[in-house]
Design an enzyme around this catalytic site. Structure first.
Site, PDB file in Angstrom:
ATOM      1  N   LYS A 110      29.306 -17.743  15.028  1.00 15.24           N
ATOM      2  CA  LYS A 110      29.094 -19.076  14.447  1.00 15.24           C
ATOM      3  C   LYS A 110      29.690 -20.108  15.388  1.00 15.24           C
ATOM      4  CE  LYS A 110      27.290 -20.929  10.706  1.00 15.24           C
ATOM      5  NZ  LYS A 110      26.166 -20.425   9.890  1.00 15.24           N
ATOM      6  N   GLY A 222      23.254 -29.723  -3.366  1.00 12.90           N
ATOM      7  CA  GLY A 222      22.972 -29.770  -1.922  1.00 12.90           C
ATOM      8  C   GLY A 222      21.465 -29.854  -1.750  1.00 12.90           C
ATOM      9  N   GLY A 224      19.476 -30.367   1.243  1.00 11.81           N
ATOM     10  CA  GLY A 224      19.092 -30.408   2.658  1.00 11.81           C
ATOM     11  C   GLY A 224      18.031 -29.362   2.905  1.00 11.81           C
ATOM     12  N   ASN A 225      18.118 -28.688   4.044  1.00 18.49           N
ATOM     13  CA  ASN A 225      17.110 -27.677   4.373  1.00 18.49           C
ATOM     14  C   ASN A 225      17.020 -26.621   3.271  1.00 18.49           C
ATOM     15  OD1 ASN A 225      16.631 -24.805   5.444  1.00 18.49           O
ATOM     16  ND2 ASN A 225      15.629 -26.049   6.979  1.00 18.49           N
ATOM     17  N   ALA A 226      18.149 -25.996   2.943  1.00 16.16           N
ATOM     18  CA  ALA A 226      18.121 -24.907   1.959  1.00 16.16           C
ATOM     19  C   ALA A 226      17.740 -25.439   0.574  1.00 16.16           C
ATOM     20  CB  ALA A 226      19.482 -24.214   1.926  1.00 16.16           C
ATOM     21  N   GLY A 227      18.363 -26.519   0.143  1.00 15.26           N
ATOM     22  CA  GLY A 227      18.165 -27.024  -1.219  1.00 15.26           C
ATOM     23  C   GLY A 227      16.771 -27.587  -1.467  1.00 15.26           C
TER      24      GLY A 227
HETATM   25  P1  NAD Z   1      21.618 -29.452   5.672  1.00 17.63           P
HETATM   26  O1  NAD Z   1      22.438 -30.195   6.639  1.00 17.63           O
HETATM   27  O2  NAD Z   1      20.141 -29.414   5.862  1.00 17.63           O
HETATM   28  O3  NAD Z   1      21.892 -29.991   4.191  1.00 17.63           O
HETATM   29  C1  NAD Z   1      23.158 -30.051   3.619  1.00 17.63           C
HETATM   30  C2  NAD Z   1      23.014 -30.776   2.288  1.00 17.63           C
HETATM   31  O4  NAD Z   1      24.243 -30.682   1.565  1.00 17.63           O
HETATM   32  C3  NAD Z   1      22.710 -32.268   2.440  1.00 17.63           C
HETATM   33  O5  NAD Z   1      21.767 -32.643   1.455  1.00 17.63           O
HETATM   34  C4  NAD Z   1      24.052 -32.929   2.126  1.00 17.63           C
HETATM   35  O6  NAD Z   1      23.912 -34.235   1.600  1.00 17.63           O
HETATM   36  C5  NAD Z   1      24.584 -31.974   1.089  1.00 17.63           C
HETATM   37  N1  NAD Z   1      26.034 -32.054   0.933  1.00 17.63           N
HETATM   38  C6  NAD Z   1      26.977 -32.179   1.879  1.00 17.63           C
HETATM   39  N2  NAD Z   1      28.203 -32.215   1.301  1.00 17.63           N
HETATM   40  C7  NAD Z   1      27.994 -32.094  -0.036  1.00 17.63           C
HETATM   41  C8  NAD Z   1      28.839 -32.053  -1.156  1.00 17.63           C
HETATM   42  N3  NAD Z   1      30.166 -32.150  -1.020  1.00 17.63           N
HETATM   43  N4  NAD Z   1      28.275 -31.908  -2.381  1.00 17.63           N
HETATM   44  C9  NAD Z   1      26.934 -31.804  -2.524  1.00 17.63           C
HETATM   45  N5  NAD Z   1      26.084 -31.833  -1.495  1.00 17.63           N
HETATM   46  C10 NAD Z   1      26.612 -31.982  -0.272  1.00 17.63           C
HETATM   47  O7  NAD Z   1      22.226 -27.965   5.636  1.00 17.63           O
HETATM   48  P2  NAD Z   1      21.523 -26.616   5.195  1.00 17.63           P
HETATM   49  O8  NAD Z   1      20.996 -25.955   6.397  1.00 17.63           O
HETATM   50  O9  NAD Z   1      20.665 -26.849   4.011  1.00 17.63           O
HETATM   51  O10 NAD Z   1      22.805 -25.763   4.750  1.00 17.63           O
HETATM   52  C11 NAD Z   1      23.333 -25.804   3.438  1.00 17.63           C
HETATM   53  C12 NAD Z   1      24.105 -24.519   3.181  1.00 17.63           C
HETATM   54  O11 NAD Z   1      23.244 -23.419   3.412  1.00 17.63           O
HETATM   55  C13 NAD Z   1      25.308 -24.322   4.123  1.00 17.63           C
HETATM   56  O12 NAD Z   1      26.336 -23.631   3.427  1.00 17.63           O
HETATM   57  C14 NAD Z   1      24.735 -23.423   5.193  1.00 17.63           C
HETATM   58  O13 NAD Z   1      25.740 -22.711   5.884  1.00 17.63           O
HETATM   59  C15 NAD Z   1      23.848 -22.556   4.360  1.00 17.63           C
HETATM   60  N6  NAD Z   1      22.813 -21.855   5.114  1.00 17.63           N
HETATM   61  C16 NAD Z   1      21.844 -22.522   5.804  1.00 17.63           C
HETATM   62  C17 NAD Z   1      20.900 -21.800   6.504  1.00 17.63           C
HETATM   63  C18 NAD Z   1      19.777 -22.460   7.241  1.00 17.63           C
HETATM   64  O14 NAD Z   1      18.915 -21.741   7.757  1.00 17.63           O
HETATM   65  N7  NAD Z   1      19.688 -23.769   7.299  1.00 17.63           N
HETATM   66  C19 NAD Z   1      20.941 -20.402   6.510  1.00 17.63           C
HETATM   67  C20 NAD Z   1      21.914 -19.749   5.772  1.00 17.63           C
HETATM   68  C21 NAD Z   1      22.850 -20.489   5.089  1.00 17.63           C
END
Ligand code: NAD
Length: 420
Positions: A110, A222, A224-227
């Site tokens: 990471k 959350g 973002g991408n995942a949500g």
């Molecule tokens: P991202 O940057 O696309 O989105 C993050 C989201 O979380 C944003 O909407 C942001 O506003 C929100 N956020 C930030 N702080 C917050 C808080 N305190 N309360 C509520 N929302 C909050 O990131 P992502 O890629 O969606 O990653 C989100 C999670 O998923 C992380 O834990 C990441 O490690 C995990 N993850 C992502 C991937 C991937 O492929 N993108 C893969 C495995 C795990």
């Protein structure tokens, strides 16, 4: 860092204690156990970056290669103002277990940079991304360590990083970074892979638990991408009703259901989901406690702790985020019969399609979208059932069961290689 209730909030200490639980179930050799509690190697870097106003700002960055017994290390790069080395260590450990539980031939790594990308211009972000690769590139490589996107890093950032790496090497080596745009060797299906994999685990869990997903309610912390993809795919694949979503500024709730595409449009236009018309405001604490069938923590670590876990009672918690639940949170869920799809199983779809991307880059031969979806489905479905059956057999919680499978696989590789 300890919380007010005496619980531990240091993600790396939590990751070590999760491993300890699985080691006890497995009767793991003490030397292998001690070895797997620590990262193999890590690099700390200092990055001078020219800012738009003419000043130079100094950033801290990290890359942790936790364990490569099963293959090159793999794991995303996070840009976040609260990034710490212990968060990166924990995320690298979880990547090790994640690649092992879905049985792809990779280890865990990471990266992270302490920065606030929301306050940086595209030019500043590009210079920071390139500076990171100039320092960390020396320990990256197709056969060594392969980064990907994570929180606040994007396909564009991966493209700048892959480009900088190409300059370091003197030739293109697209497979060294995954999550790239399609035009630069990205894979079909990588964008929504994390959420899609999560939806597959929910689908399988619902079958086992006898839950009808049509119309079942889901809250997502959350967005973002995942949500966001969890919201759209939850409807498309499972017929879920998305009743609440949140981002770093706050959340929205409508028990009659939200239209995710319209909420995404609102977030694009305003910068947040808050103030979305036709929904009630909820805080990021309240969203976790709503009366829903499925809760999908999809933001950051340490959201479900001793402080609130007893009040969180969905049928299923699908952890798309890494590390959202502390050890005390897990204890409360197990006691209360809340079924947990643990992070490194639930969100493994992202790294699985990243691995597919590496394979396609190596052969310079690209698969169509249905092929990616089918192969992802097989990996996630197989992994889910293995974890569920292990939990039943040992009468343990789902997270410890996922650890038992993953740790056993990594420990076997360590032993076969003669390291311990
Ligand atoms: P991202 O940057 O696309 O989105 C993050 C989201 O979380 C944003 O909407 C942001 O506003 C929100 N956020 C930030 N702080 C917050 C808080 N305190 N309360 C509520 N929302 C909050 O990131 P992502 O890629 O969606 O990653 C989100 C999670 O998923 C992380 O834990 C990441 O490690 C995990 N993850 C992502 C991937 C991937 O492929 N993108 C893969 C495995 C795990």
């Amino acid at each position: 860092m300890a919380n007010q209730n005496g619980g531990e909030l240091n993600p790396f200490k939590i990751a070590q204690k999760q491993l300890d639980k699985a080691a006890a179930v497995l009767g793991l050799d003490p030397a292998i156990h001690a070895f797997l509690r620590e990262p193999l190697r890590e690099l700390h870097v200092t990055l001078p970056v020219k800012m738009d106003d003419g000043s130079t700002k100094i950033f801290k960055g990290f890359r942790v290669q936790y364990n490569d017994a099963r293959g090159p290390t793999k794991g995303g790069i996070r840009f976040h103002s609260q990034e710490t080395i212990d968060t990166v260590r924990a995320l690298a450990a979880w990547m090790t277990w994640k690649c092992a539980v879905v049985d792809i031939p990779l280890g865990g790594g990471k990266g992270g940079v302490v920065c606030n990308p929301k306050e940086m211009s595209p030019g500043e972000l590009e210079r920071l991304s390139r500076a990171y690769i100039r320092q960390v590139g020396r320990i990256l490589g197709l056969e060594k360590d392969v980064p990907a996107p994570d929180v606040y890093t994007t396909p564009q950032i991966m493209a700048w990083m892959a480009d900088e790496y190409a300059f370091l090497k003197g030739h293109n080596e697209f497979g060294v970074i995954t999550g790239k745009p399609l035009e630069l060797g990205g894979s079909q299906g990588r964008g929504d892979a994390t959420a899609r994999g999560g939806m597959i685990t929910i689908r399988e869990a619902a079958k086992v638990l006898g839950i009808d997903t049509q119309g079942a309610t889901m809250a997502i912390q959350g967005f973002g991408n995942a949500g966001q993809y969890a919201a759209t795919l939850g409807i498309e694949l499972l017929g879920l009703k998305i009743v609440a979503v949140s981002d770093s500024k706050g959340g929205i709730y409508n028990p009659d259901g939200l239209d995710p595409d319209d909420v995404i449009k609102h977030k694009r236009e305003t910068g947040s989901v808050i103030n979305y018309p036709g929904a009630k405001p909820v805080s990021n604490e309240e969203i976790l406690e709503l009366p829903v069938d499925i809760l999908a923590p999809s933001a950051l670590e340490n959201q479900i702790t001793a402080r609130n876990a007893d009040r969180i009672r969905p049928k299923i918690v699908s952890e798309l985020a890494n590390g959202p639940t502390t050890l005390e949170g897990d204890d409360a869920f197990y006691k209360n019969g809340v079924y947990v799809l643990p992070d490194f199983l639930c969100n493994a779809g992202g790294v699985t399609v990243s691995y597919f991307e590496m394979v396609q880059n190596a052969y310079d031969y690209y698969w169509d979208l249905p092929t990616v979806h089918e192969r992802l489905d097989i990996k996630m479905t197989t992994a889910y059932h293995a974890v569920h059956e292990t939990a039943q057999r040992f009468e343990i919680d789902m997270r410890t069961a996922a650890y038992v499978i993953a740790v056993d696989r990594v420990a076997t590789a360590v032993r076969l290689r003669g390291w311990v």
